[in-house]
Design an enzyme around this catalytic site. Sequence first.
Site, short mmCIF file in Angstrom:
data_model
loop_
_atom_site.label_atom_id
_atom_site.label_comp_id
_atom_site.label_asym_id
_atom_site.label_seq_id
_atom_site.Cartn_x
_atom_site.Cartn_y
_atom_site.Cartn_z
N LYS A 189 1.23 -5.37 8.02
CA LYS A 189 1.34 -4.26 7.42
C LYS A 189 1.15 -2.53 7.25
O LYS A 189 1.92 -2.16 6.63
CB LYS A 189 0.19 -4.81 5.86
N ASP A 207 2.23 -5.69 0.05
CA ASP A 207 0.09 -5.72 0.06
C ASP A 207 0.26 -7.21 -0.97
O ASP A 207 0.89 -7.41 -1.62
CB ASP A 207 -0.36 -4.23 -0.55
#
Length: 285
Positions: A189, A207
């Site tokens: 991420k 997220d």
Amino acid sequence: MTTINTNIGAITAQANMNRVNEDMNAAMGRLSTGLRINAAKDDAAGMAIAEKMTSQISGQETRFFTCPMTKKERTAYIRKRLEELYPNPPVPLDHKDPYTLLIAVLLSAQCTDVRVNQITPLLFARADTPQAMVKVPEEEIRAIIRPCGLSPMKAKGIAGLSRILLDQYGGEVPADMVALEALPGVGHKTASVVMSQAFGVPSFPVDTHIHRLAQRWGLTSGKNVVQTERDLKRLFPESSWNDLHIQIILYGREHCSARGCDGTVCGICRTVYPDRKRAKKTFKS
């Protein structure tokens, strides 16, 4: 003969009326998607009209109900609505270059962007380049970033990646996903955010907000963030990814938060699933 003609006329009239009812129901079904989309701007009145319409035909009441949106229709509506709300979405984390963005994203793990933006000026006043950061003792880094949580692990990652950037990349952050993921403290991420926001490479970092909303909106099964990212990339055009992932995050914070909406409250949830009566259960990342 008169009685027979009268009966035939009545039967014909009833058949015509039934045909009219069927035609109007079919037409309203085709219009239902458009009504739902327009209703997003006036939920109270618009959704009431879109969900249930009545008409008097020869003294009989005919009711019309919306048809569920297809995934393609939901995708198109969501993208359009988010673009209306956030036409130029700002990067949430304050930074001045790829290195300071990398550090800020690393610090944001299990921490709010607001808190990170309060701490990074203190850290960057001490060191804002790999060359300067390697000279700062790890204990000092840890003390500065403690309010962000997980400070021992994050301080070790900052010190370690700064040294690698100096030794292997001339002090520059590489614009390469594999190279970024190999840095200490940098996961998929974090690397995706840097590729997207620092280098403009189409990426779709997922997220907790994105993972939650994608499930509420019926865009993914939500088994895990890997699956969610794969599904969203398949649904939305690549050219939209960099803005869209920020737009979803902003919407999740402002309108469709974990506690503020359960899949039946916010404008988008009510528009894409107008008949949903119960809370939508979602899987955590």
